[in-house]
Design a protein around this motif. Structure first.
Motif, short mmCIF file in Angstrom:
data_model
loop_
_atom_site.label_atom_id
_atom_site.label_comp_id
_atom_site.label_asym_id
_atom_site.label_seq_id
_atom_site.Cartn_x
_atom_site.Cartn_y
_atom_site.Cartn_z
N GLU A 37 -103.81 5.21 22.91
CA GLU A 37 -102.47 5.81 23.00
C GLU A 37 -102.26 6.82 21.89
OE1 GLU A 37 -100.18 2.09 25.14
OE2 GLU A 37 -99.89 2.39 23.00
N HIS A 70 -95.09 -7.90 17.70
CA HIS A 70 -96.54 -7.80 17.86
C HIS A 70 -97.04 -6.70 16.93
CE1 HIS A 70 -94.81 -4.87 20.65
NE2 HIS A 70 -95.90 -4.17 20.45
N LEU A 89 -94.01 5.48 19.20
CA LEU A 89 -94.88 6.51 18.64
C LEU A 89 -94.07 7.78 18.37
CD1 LEU A 89 -98.10 6.13 20.83
CD2 LEU A 89 -97.80 5.39 18.46
#
Ligand SMILES: Nc1nc2c(c(=O)[nH]1)N=C([C@H](O)[C@H](O)COP(=O)(O)OP(=O)(O)OP(=O)(O)O)CN2
Ligand SMILES: [Zn+2]
Length: 124
Positions: free
Chosen positions: A117, A33, A87
């Motif tokens: 986020e 994704h 991340l």
């Protein structure tokens, strides 16, 4: 009076695909994704030299765009050190590439603004 310490920051953006091979399949993390990312690099130091700056923000911009450009419109999992492209690991990736060029590198922030986020890494 001691010379003050400043922290300058430059931001760049990139879009990329990824999957988390060890993530939750139920949450869709293992499926390919994409996200839109923002990365911010901060450099700390005294303002010095004839101009009076920590570093030229244009130099930080150029370096940050070079590294973000390597990831833009690609698959993060294909990059060295990003087999699990969280991340957190993206912060590590940028820090490893920028610290040699900016010894005063103090912080990397990688975020996904569209979904609220953000991850910050203090660089030693
Ligand atoms: N600590 C971390 N947790 C998670 C990370 C991460 O990098 N560090 N990453 C993910 C996945 O990348 C996930 O795709 C993040 O997006 P998510 O929060 O699931 O939101 P969506 O993109 O799916 O959009 P929704 O609209 O919320 O479905 C997960 N955890
Ligand atoms: Zn994701």
């Amino acid at each position: 009076m001691t010379s003050p310490i400043f922290e300058i920051t430059k931001a760049a953006t990139f879009d990329a695909a990824h999957y988390l091979p060890d993530g939750s399949p139920e949450r869709g993390y293992t499926r390919m994704h994409g996200h839109s990312f923002q990365v911010e690099a901060s450099v700390r130091g005294e303002a010095s030299g004839p101009v009076g700056w920590v570093a030229d923000l244009a130099d930080l911009d150029q370096a940050l765009r070079e590294v973000a450009g390597e990831l833009d419109h690609g698959v993060l999992n294909e990059k060295e050190g990003l087999a699990s492209p969280t991340l957190e690991n993206l912060c590590r990736y940028f820090a490893a590439r920028l610290k040699p060029r900016f010894p005063g590198l103090s912080r990397i922030v990688v975020s996904r603004p569209s979904i609220g986020e953000r991850c910050a890494m203090e660089v030693g």
